[in-house]
Design an enzyme around this catalytic site. Structure first.
Site, mmCIF file in Angstrom:
data_model
loop_
_atom_site.group_PDB
_atom_site.id
_atom_site.type_symbol
_atom_site.label_atom_id
_atom_site.label_comp_id
_atom_site.label_asym_id
_atom_site.label_seq_id
_atom_site.Cartn_x
_atom_site.Cartn_y
_atom_site.Cartn_z
ATOM 1 N N HIS A 4 0.734 -1.197 0.074
ATOM 2 C CA HIS A 4 0.022 -0.081 0.008
ATOM 3 C C HIS A 4 0.802 1.187 0.091
ATOM 4 C CE1 HIS A 4 -3.562 -2.318 1.724
ATOM 5 N NE2 HIS A 4 -3.825 -2.347 0.534
ATOM 6 N N HIS A 22 -0.205 -8.949 0.928
ATOM 7 C CA HIS A 22 -1.319 -8.925 1.936
ATOM 8 C C HIS A 22 -2.063 -10.410 1.950
ATOM 9 C CE1 HIS A 22 -1.339 -4.899 0.239
ATOM 10 N NE2 HIS A 22 -0.955 -4.562 1.421
ATOM 11 N N HIS A 63 -10.288 -5.036 4.666
ATOM 12 C CA HIS A 63 -8.648 -5.219 4.201
ATOM 13 C C HIS A 63 -8.314 -6.240 3.727
ATOM 14 C CE1 HIS A 63 -4.494 -5.066 5.165
ATOM 15 N NE2 HIS A 63 -4.608 -3.783 5.568
ATOM 16 N N GLU A 76 -5.577 -8.445 3.698
ATOM 17 C CA GLU A 76 -5.220 -9.263 4.491
ATOM 18 C C GLU A 76 -6.376 -9.974 5.092
ATOM 19 O OE1 GLU A 76 -2.691 -10.033 8.777
ATOM 20 O OE2 GLU A 76 -2.496 -8.345 7.315
ATOM 21 N N CYS A 134 2.442 -8.397 13.590
ATOM 22 C CA CYS A 134 3.904 -8.520 13.320
ATOM 23 C C CYS A 134 5.010 -7.773 13.993
ATOM 24 C CB CYS A 134 4.303 -8.444 11.667
ATOM 25 S SG CYS A 134 4.186 -6.697 10.989
ATOM 26 N N SER A 172 -3.207 2.301 4.069
ATOM 27 C CA SER A 172 -2.137 1.391 4.740
ATOM 28 C C SER A 172 -2.557 1.384 6.196
ATOM 29 C CB SER A 172 -0.922 1.894 4.873
ATOM 30 O OG SER A 172 -0.137 1.548 5.625
ATOM 31 N N SER A 190 5.056 0.284 4.570
ATOM 32 C CA SER A 190 5.070 0.217 3.167
ATOM 33 C C SER A 190 5.823 1.588 2.581
ATOM 34 C CB SER A 190 3.810 0.235 2.393
ATOM 35 O OG SER A 190 2.998 -0.902 2.932
#
Length: 321
Positions: A55, A88, A138, A140, A208, A236, A280
């Site tokens: 993104h 993603h 989203h 993901e 993460c 993002s 990103s």
């Protein structure tokens, strides 16, 4: 409405730019971009990419100039050209459709997202229903839901969603999107544990390392800042969370994509401005913003102390063999 760019203010004390660290690219983003670059070297242009590889419009435009073509759906990809799946992650149906068409494809899904996918599959095999903490729509989240049978996962966005759940305890588990607010997620997890004492907890943190580290870096400098600029795209998730972290610490924050997006009237004439970047956003955009501010203020740059990130993810064998 366009804002007036201030003239240099030599009579004012130096503006301290407190630059968060770590910031910018994470290992998963770096890997995804390298995958597109290597695919272009291996296969030649054009290489198709399903959805934005990451993104960030600057990154996407640079890859487009190199020969990447970004599409929304697989049916936009010609039969004779390779396609890359974004960092993603994608539902299982996407690579299955590529195989049905005998398309060459490379999966650039971040390994930490893939880890969540594998966890979801194992939990479903155990007969559990998954409560997935994330943001609706989203990529993901859509990719993770696409790993398991329909109806076997419920999306949780807020603590209020937990209160509204009407599910039996005993066969539940939860997982999370990797780019969430650490604090918000902790509140939701506590609410889930309180309502469902037997819920299966992940063995390790799903958020993460890069998301957690960048939020911690903002917290570390926020008390010294009067304004916070977050460099990142409006779509993002991890960049939006960085701005939220600053705001929650009573520091006015703005999410900007480029230096041209700085609202100089909003910035005013503070003594200390914090700068960070989502996972990103490339460092060149951070430098661009610093240079723009330096053109109008007497600036003193200061990099916050931090523990360096050394995470590196392996590239797909088909591109490095």
């Amino acid at each position: 409405m366009a804002c007036t760019v201030p003239e240099p203010l030599s009579s004012l004390p130096p503006l301290r730019l407190l630059i968060a660290a770590p910031r910018g690219f994470c290992a998963g983003v770096d890997r995804a971009i390298q995958i597109v670059e290597l695919a272009l070297e291996r296969f030649g242009a054009p290489v198709y990419v399903r959805h934005e590889i990451v993104h960030n419009r600057f990154v996407v435009e640079r890859l487009r100039q190199m020969g990447a073509i970004f599409v929304e759906e697989l049916d936009e990809v010609p039969d004779d050209r390779p396609v890359v799946f974004s960092a993603h992650g994608v539902p299982k149906s996407v690579p299955a459709a590529a195989r049905d068409r005998s398309l060459s494809y490379v999966d650039a899904t971040c390994p930490l997202v893939s880890k969540v996918h594998r966890q979801a599959e194992r939990l479903i095999d155990e007969g559990r229903h998954i409560l997935f903490i994330g943001h609706a729509g989203h990529p993901e989240v859509m990719g993770t839901f696409g790993q398991v049978p329909e109806g076997s996962m419920t999306l949780i966005e807020t603590v209020e969603d937990v209160a509204d759940l009407d599910l039996p305890d005993g066969n539940l588990a939860f997982l999370t999107q990797t780019t969430l607010s650490v604090d918000d997620t902790a509140s939701i997890v506590e609410a889930l544990k309180a309502k469902f004492p037997e819920i299966r907890v992940p063995r390790s943190e799903d958020i993460c390392y890069a998301t957690s580290n960048r939020q911690a870096a903002v917290k570390a400098i926020a008390a010294e800042c009067e304004r916070m600029l977050v460099i990142g795209a409006p779509n993002s998730s991890n960049s939006l969370r960085l701005a939220e972290v600053a705001e929650r610490m009573s520091v006015p924050a703005r999410l900007i994509e480029r230096a041209e997006d700085i609202d100089w009237d909003w910035l005013g004439h503070p003594r200390t401005v914090g700068i960070t970047a989502g996972a990103s956003a490339p460092e060149v955009l951070v430098r661009e913003v610093i240079d723009a501010i330096s053109a109008h203020f007497d600036v003193r740059e200061e990099i916050a102390d931090h523990t360096p990130e050394r995470m590196v993810f392996k590239l797909p064998r088909e591109l490095v063999a």
